[in-house]
Design an enzyme around this catalytic site. Structure first.
Site, PDB file in Angstrom:
ATOM      1  N   THR A  67       1.483   4.180   7.524  1.00  0.00           N
ATOM      2  CA  THR A  67       1.256   2.733   7.644  1.00  0.00           C
ATOM      3  C   THR A  67       0.302   2.478   8.809  1.00  0.00           C
ATOM      4  O   THR A  67      -0.667   1.722   8.695  1.00  0.00           O
ATOM      5  CB  THR A  67       2.595   1.984   7.843  1.00  0.00           C
ATOM      6  OG1 THR A  67       3.414   2.237   6.701  1.00  0.00           O
ATOM      7  CG2 THR A  67       2.389   0.491   8.006  1.00  0.00           C
ATOM      8  N   GLN A  71       0.627  10.613  -0.893  1.00  0.00           N
ATOM      9  CA  GLN A  71       1.368  11.205  -2.007  1.00  0.00           C
ATOM     10  C   GLN A  71       0.628  12.418  -2.586  1.00  0.00           C
ATOM     11  O   GLN A  71       1.234  13.266  -3.223  1.00  0.00           O
ATOM     12  CB  GLN A  71       1.600  10.173  -3.117  1.00  0.00           C
ATOM     13  CG  GLN A  71       2.388   8.958  -2.688  1.00  0.00           C
ATOM     14  CD  GLN A  71       3.880   9.233  -2.479  1.00  0.00           C
ATOM     15  OE1 GLN A  71       4.424  10.236  -2.931  1.00  0.00           O
ATOM     16  NE2 GLN A  71       4.559   8.332  -1.785  1.00  0.00           N
ATOM     17  N   SER A  79       1.165  11.487   5.920  1.00  0.00           N
ATOM     18  CA  SER A  79       2.466  11.151   6.515  1.00  0.00           C
ATOM     19  C   SER A  79       3.400  12.351   6.424  1.00  0.00           C
ATOM     20  O   SER A  79       3.398  13.068   5.418  1.00  0.00           O
ATOM     21  CB  SER A  79       3.042   9.962   5.733  1.00  0.00           C
ATOM     22  OG  SER A  79       4.347   9.680   6.178  1.00  0.00           O
ATOM     23  N   HIS A 107       6.887  12.521   6.326  1.00  0.00           N
ATOM     24  CA  HIS A 107       8.144  12.528   5.571  1.00  0.00           C
ATOM     25  C   HIS A 107       7.985  12.585   4.056  1.00  0.00           C
ATOM     26  O   HIS A 107       8.982  12.629   3.329  1.00  0.00           O
ATOM     27  CB  HIS A 107       9.040  11.353   5.996  1.00  0.00           C
ATOM     28  CG  HIS A 107       8.589  10.001   5.538  1.00  0.00           C
ATOM     29  ND1 HIS A 107       9.292   9.293   4.595  1.00  0.00           N
ATOM     30  CD2 HIS A 107       7.559   9.228   5.897  1.00  0.00           C
ATOM     31  CE1 HIS A 107       8.693   8.124   4.417  1.00  0.00           C
ATOM     32  NE2 HIS A 107       7.634   8.064   5.197  1.00  0.00           N
ATOM     33  N   THR A 134       2.829   7.934  24.387  1.00  0.00           N
ATOM     34  CA  THR A 134       3.226   9.336  24.554  1.00  0.00           C
ATOM     35  C   THR A 134       3.378  10.005  23.199  1.00  0.00           C
ATOM     36  O   THR A 134       4.096   9.497  22.336  1.00  0.00           O
ATOM     37  CB  THR A 134       4.557   9.416  25.341  1.00  0.00           C
ATOM     38  OG1 THR A 134       4.356   8.760  26.590  1.00  0.00           O
ATOM     39  CG2 THR A 134       4.992  10.854  25.563  1.00  0.00           C
ATOM     40  N   CYS A 162       9.112  -1.775  -6.015  1.00  0.00           N
ATOM     41  CA  CYS A 162       9.020  -0.499  -5.328  1.00  0.00           C
ATOM     42  C   CYS A 162       9.040  -0.595  -3.829  1.00  0.00           C
ATOM     43  O   CYS A 162       9.425   0.319  -3.150  1.00  0.00           O
ATOM     44  CB  CYS A 162       7.783   0.246  -5.786  1.00  0.00           C
ATOM     45  SG  CYS A 162       8.241   1.283  -7.160  1.00  0.00           S
TER      46      CYS A 162
HETATM   47  C1  LIG Z   1       0.702   5.799  -0.748  1.00  0.00           C
HETATM   48  C2  LIG Z   1       1.445   5.479   0.503  1.00  0.00           C
HETATM   49  N1  LIG Z   1       0.769   5.035   1.577  1.00  0.00           N
HETATM   50  C3  LIG Z   1       1.377   4.732   2.731  1.00  0.00           C
HETATM   51  C4  LIG Z   1       2.735   4.850   2.862  1.00  0.00           C
HETATM   52  C5  LIG Z   1       3.377   4.525   4.171  1.00  0.00           C
HETATM   53  O1  LIG Z   1       3.759   5.726   4.814  1.00  0.00           O
HETATM   54  P1  LIG Z   1       4.716   5.758   6.078  1.00  0.00           P
HETATM   55  O2  LIG Z   1       6.101   5.686   5.566  1.00  0.00           O
HETATM   56  O3  LIG Z   1       4.414   7.081   6.735  1.00  0.00           O
HETATM   57  O4  LIG Z   1       4.354   4.626   6.955  1.00  0.00           O
HETATM   58  C6  LIG Z   1       3.494   5.291   1.767  1.00  0.00           C
HETATM   59  C7  LIG Z   1       4.970   5.352   1.837  1.00  0.00           C
HETATM   60  O5  LIG Z   1       5.668   4.970   0.926  1.00  0.00           O
HETATM   61  C8  LIG Z   1       2.831   5.625   0.558  1.00  0.00           C
HETATM   62  O6  LIG Z   1       3.489   6.070  -0.515  1.00  0.00           O
END
Ligand SMILES: Cc1ncc(COP(=O)(O)O)c(C=O)c1O
Length: 400
Positions: free
Chosen positions: A85, A195, A215, A217, A255, A344
């Protein structure tokens, strides 16, 4: 029938994935033993250790995405963030600030199916006088590179198109888009590869990508960590969103999250190293699930592209089924966890992605997303398919 009450089958890997044991193991010493602030590198050996590990992680990330020069990873092209994000916001707003200050342009091209982390900053910029073209997609959710080319104007400074969609799994031809944007000066190409990374082969240099968000996670790494790749020619131009102590070469103060950074690098390394094997495994399971659902449930429709889709994504519409109830009962009665395709993200009533590919309200409202993961087995999928078929039959008879 699926009556194994203790069993749980998690089919929501697009939302988040469990941390891989090897990732956790790599991270652990950086919580306890090597906990120091990397900014203290000149003050003591603890700081120096944390700093060197962070820089090694930066190299690992650069290497995994093809950010190389003369065969060596360009570590400086990686900025660690709190997640995608932030990376998405940083790319869009950081470049917009630069473009506005330098009078380079005020037009952005993106698509209708982007994640909210792109759509929302674009909307904010519209309020500030920027113009944004939200390209439509085809019935499979794909962006047409020709449409990108046609939409480019003299004042366009940014094209941001996601590598793969998080709801319907459609993969975009980002290499083709990158070769179009490459032809223009003062036009940057950003892709949200959250993704796609680990599922699709991504090489930022070969694909003409100037900025890319990832990202932790979503790839069996920790939450709250991400990165933005910025090619070095662009890096100086990006205005930071977070200012303060000047960390990350002045581009992102705060940090650094060293355990998270180590975890992200390890997760990415594993994802790239084991890509082929993981892809084949989840794809086989995904195809099995679709085969079961499509042969045993009437009128079920698959959303997204039949082949150009993430190997672990199955998004289906069960017209005439109350899918809210279906998802709830699959969980309550069988421990099967899926996501409503129609809502979603938190706060969204109807999926803007499904609305972009169809006008059919039943299909939009009847969508369920299954996100498969590397640790699932065929048995898990058979069990989940039994559960869903059973619940569809029940909900259909009550609500249909
Ligand atoms: C395509 C996409 N972009 C951005 C994000 C946001 O990622 P984060 O959870 O690391 O902020 C997601 C999370 O669902 C995502 O699927």
């Amino acid at each position: 029938m699926s009556d194994d009450t203790d069993r749980e089958v998690y089919l929501d890997h697009h939302a988040s994935t469990p941390v891989d044991e090897r990732v956790l193991e790599a991270m652990e010493p950086y919580f306890t033993e090597h906990f120091a602030n990397p900014a203290s590198k000149a003050n003591h050996s603890y700081g120096h250790t944390a700093h060197s590990r962070m820089e090694q992680a930066r190299e690992q990330v650069a290497d995994a995405i093809g950010a190389r020069s003369g065969g060596e990873p360009v570590a400086k092209s990686i900025i660690f963030t709190s997640g995608a994000t932030e990376s998405d916001n940083f790319a869009v707003r950081g470049l917009a600030n630069y473009a506005s200050e330098e009078n380079i342009g005020s037009h952005i091209i993106t698509s209708e199916i982007e994640h909210e982390a792109i759509i929302e900053p674009c909307k904010m910029l519209e309020d500030d006088g920027f113009e944004v073209t939200y390209l439509p997609v085809d019935a499979y959710g794909q962006v047409d590179p020709e449409a990108v080319a046609d939409a480019i104007r003299e004042d366009t400074f940014l094209v941001s198109i996601m590598a793969a969609n998080n709801e319907i799994g459609t993969i975009n031809p980002i290499g083709e888009i990158g070769s179009i944007t490459d032809e223009y000066e003062n036009l940057w190409f950003h892709t949200d590869a959250v993704q796609a990374i680990g599922a699709v082969d991504i090489d930022v240099q070969e694909m003409g990508i100037d900025l890319m968000s990832i990202s932790g996670h979503k790839i069996y790494g920790p939450k709250g960590i991400g990165a933005l790749y910025i090619d070095l020619k662009t890096k100086g131009k990006l205005e930071p969103l977070l200012v303060g102590g000047g960390h990350e070469s002045g581009k992102r103060s705060g940090t650094p999250n060293v355990p998270g950074i180590v975890g992200l690098a390890k997760a990415l390394e594993l994802a790239v190293e084991n890509r082929q094997e993981r892809v084949e495994h989840v794809q086989e399971l995904r195809d099995l699930l679709w085969e079961r659902l499509s042969s045993e449930i009437d009128h079920v429709v698959r959303n997204g592209h039949p082949t150009e889709r993430l190997p672990n994504n199955l998004n289906v519409s069960f017209p005439n089924v109350n899918v809210r109830e279906l998802v709830r009962m699959s969980l309550t009665n069988h421990g099967v966890m899926a996501a409503l395709g129609s809502a979603c993200s938190s706060g969204e009533d109807t999926s803007h992605v499904l609305e972009a590919i169809t006008d059919d309200d039943d299909r939009i409202e009847g969508a369920v997303r299954f996100g498969l993961g590397k640790d699932l087995t065929e048995e898990d999928i058979e069990y989940a398919a039994d559960a869903i078929v059973e619940e569809v039959n029940l909900t259909e008879s009550i609500f249909g």
